[in-house]
Design an enzyme around this catalytic site. Structure first.
Site, mmCIF file in Angstrom:
data_model
loop_
_atom_site.group_PDB
_atom_site.id
_atom_site.type_symbol
_atom_site.label_atom_id
_atom_site.label_comp_id
_atom_site.label_asym_id
_atom_site.label_seq_id
_atom_site.Cartn_x
_atom_site.Cartn_y
_atom_site.Cartn_z
ATOM 1 N N TYR A 126 0.852 -1.183 0.000
ATOM 2 C CA TYR A 126 0.000 0.000 0.000
ATOM 3 C C TYR A 126 0.893 1.240 0.000
ATOM 4 C CZ TYR A 126 -4.348 2.500 0.564
ATOM 5 O OH TYR A 126 -5.415 3.331 0.354
ATOM 6 N N LYS A 167 -6.028 -1.944 -1.103
ATOM 7 C CA LYS A 167 -6.875 -1.842 0.084
ATOM 8 C C LYS A 167 -7.450 -3.211 0.434
ATOM 9 C CE LYS A 167 -8.100 1.774 2.635
ATOM 10 N NZ LYS A 167 -7.228 2.891 2.992
#
Length: 539
Positions: free
Chosen positions: A80, A153
């Site tokens: 991420y 995510k």
């Protein structure tokens, strides 16, 4: 939940399709002809640097999630933020096979067909993460490349909270892009026109919500990295009708609230008595203020009292009701001009320093992205007004933080209770080691999502957000000298289970749960997918 089986690319709904020119909705809208693909080959070879974690996912996603879950603290920056930003910027040049669903504003009637290509039933999806990619992390508008945010995510949801990767969908809402470099890039894979706004945009979002929720009625609809004005409007308009969660607003607000709840334990000032000054009165800052206001009300303040204990300061200074450029969400907190009639002004504006001196706040929140805005004078003035000032400079990256924790601690004489939006090493001051908690949304949203799924919550309520924040806060003891206000990300899976349990209880209390497990903690544990193979062997 279905019986566990090995997860391979063809099973994961955010995984890569086998045919890059497959059914509409399974690939981006741009040029995927053989000629364009051949152009990408040399660029891909030149720029692509495959990471070890990437090599794992290519052949074995069960192993991928096993490694990711066990080393999440180290790998979170890779799967991420910030590494995902590089993947987004290079998306059209390094594109090989699609991951997720691509919905185009130019073809809104294809939505049902796109979801149908997944060949999943109404009860087969727990979570959908969508983005229109207008405000990606700290890099702005990157159009269709934002699909990587949805994919990343979902990976965190699975690794941190055991959300089954076979029951999730990543979605790109391609409404165009305003980034000139993309529009002029012959290899750009998104819609090659400026962002569509206004009524057509709103109709597209409404159609997405209607289609996604009717196709998968049990799914939590996670919105990520939308432009601030759109994000708030969508949440306010549809939050009571659909299972919507916006991490940029609600997740950021809740993790900041968690830090505040920890700080309150140390300061001794009840939440209902807190006085909050927000510097940076955009959607993020006001969204956090909303959650702190709700927490004040839950602690016994009436609504008007709680609102009156919030002051907003932005570029034009302290916001007052006589200003003609106030945004709708700022108006409830704007002050009566008479209240500040005798306050000092500079070029007609009431500064942050003057506001702090007059208000004597207990909490100072920074969401301005104005580097260095919390000066020594401001921190010292705040320290004069309260014994343990709570100072949260949560803007990121480092180049935009309002003040570094080492300075805040020194300027306050070691009294300040600090949390930031960036990772910061421990600070040494007068023989005490201060550990600085990071308001990292990953501490909260995976558990919140898991709790929403287990409870079958029809909406994400303020009570569920507060429960998640309190559960995170309760996982750390902030009472010791220099103790962190927030837990580390080292054991997110266990942390998420605790948070999810609290969220399920809140959903039941708020009357939005459609599932009512007898043993909530056991139901949460049972719902968490484990990275094991068909024969039960660990990855």
């Amino acid at each position: 939940m279905p019986t566990h089986r090995p997860v391979r690319p063809e099973h994961s709904r955010c995984a890569r399709a086998d045919d890059t020119s497959g059914p509409r909705g399974r690939a981006p809208a741009g040029d995927l002809t053989p000629q364009a693909t051949r152009k990408r080959g040399p660029l891909h070879a030149r720029h692509h640097h495959q990471r070890p974690i990437d090599r794992a996912v290519l052949g074995n996603e069960t192993l991928y999630f096993k490694v990711l879950a066990e080393h999440l603290a180290d790998l979170l920056p890779i799967v991420y933020d910030p590494t995902v930003g590089e993947a987004i910027e290079q998306y059209s040049h390094e594109y090989r096979r699609p991951r997720g669903i691509f919905l185009s504003i130019d073809r809104p009637d294809d939505m049902e067909k796109a979801f149908a290509t997944l060949q999943l039933g109404p009860e087969d999806v727990d979570l959908i993460v969508c983005t229109d990619a207008e405000q990606i992390l700290g890099i702005g508008d990157w159009g269709v490349g934002g699909i990587q945010i949805s994919v990343g995510k979902l990976a965190v949801y699975t690794a941190a909270a055991g959300i089954d990767p076979r029951r999730v969908v990543a979605v790109s809402l391609d409404v165009g892009t305003d980034r000139t470099s993309l529009l002029e890039d012959s290899l750009y894979l998104g819609n090659r026109h400026p962002r569509v706004r206004g009524a057509d945009y709103d109709a597209f979002i409404e159609k997405y919500l209607e289609t996604a929720s009717s196709t998968f009625p049990d799914a939590l609809l996670h919105f990520e990295d939308f432009g601030p004005s759109n994000a708030r409007r969508i949440l306010e308009q549809y939050g009571g009708r659909y299972r919507i969660f916006n991490d940029d607003m609600q997740g950021t607000g809740a993790i900041t609230l968690a830090a505040a709840l920890s700080a309150v334990k140390v300061s001794g000032v009840r939440m209902r008595d807190q006085k909050l000054v927000v510097f940076g009165a955009g959607t993020a800052g006001v969204g956090i203020a909303d959650q702190l206001r709700d927490a004040m009300i839950r602690d016994g303040a009436d609504e008007q009292q709680a609102i009156a204990q919030v002051w907003l300061v932005d570029k034009q200074g302290l916001l007052t009701r006589d200003m003609t450029d106030l945004r709708d969400f700022q108006q409830p907190y704007a002050r009566d001009p008479a209240e500040a009639a005798d306050w000092a002004r500079h070029e007609g504006a009431i500064s942050l320093l003057e506001t702090v001196r007059r208000v004597r706040p207990t909490i100072l929140l920074g969401t301005s992205t104005a580097h260095g805005a919390f000066t020594r004078e401001i921190v010292e003035a705040m320290s004069e007004g309260t014994e343990r000032p709570i100072v949260f400079p949560i803007s990121n990256p480092t180049s935009r933080i309002e003040a570094m924790p080492a300075d805040v601690i020194a300027w306050s004489g070691g009294k300040a209770l600090v949390a930031t939006g960036i990772p910061v090493p421990p600070v040494e001051y007068e023989g005490v080691t201060y550990r600085i908690g990071q308001a990292n949304n990953a501490l909260l949203y995976p558990g919140l999502g898991l709790g929403a799924i287990v409870s079958g919550a029809s909406q994400v309520t303020a009570g569920m957000l507060l429960a998640a924040a309190q559960a995170v806060a309760d996982q750390v003891d902030p009472s010791g000298p220099g103790a962190s206000l927030l837990p580390p990300v080292d054991n997110l899976r266990e942390s998420s289970a605790i948070t999810a349990t609290a969220v399920v209880k809140a959903a039941l209390d708020d009357g939005v749960a459609t599932s009512k497990p007898v043993d909530i903690a056991e139901a949460v544990r049972e719902a968490m997918w484990q990275p094991v193979y068909t024969d039960g062997a660990a990855a």
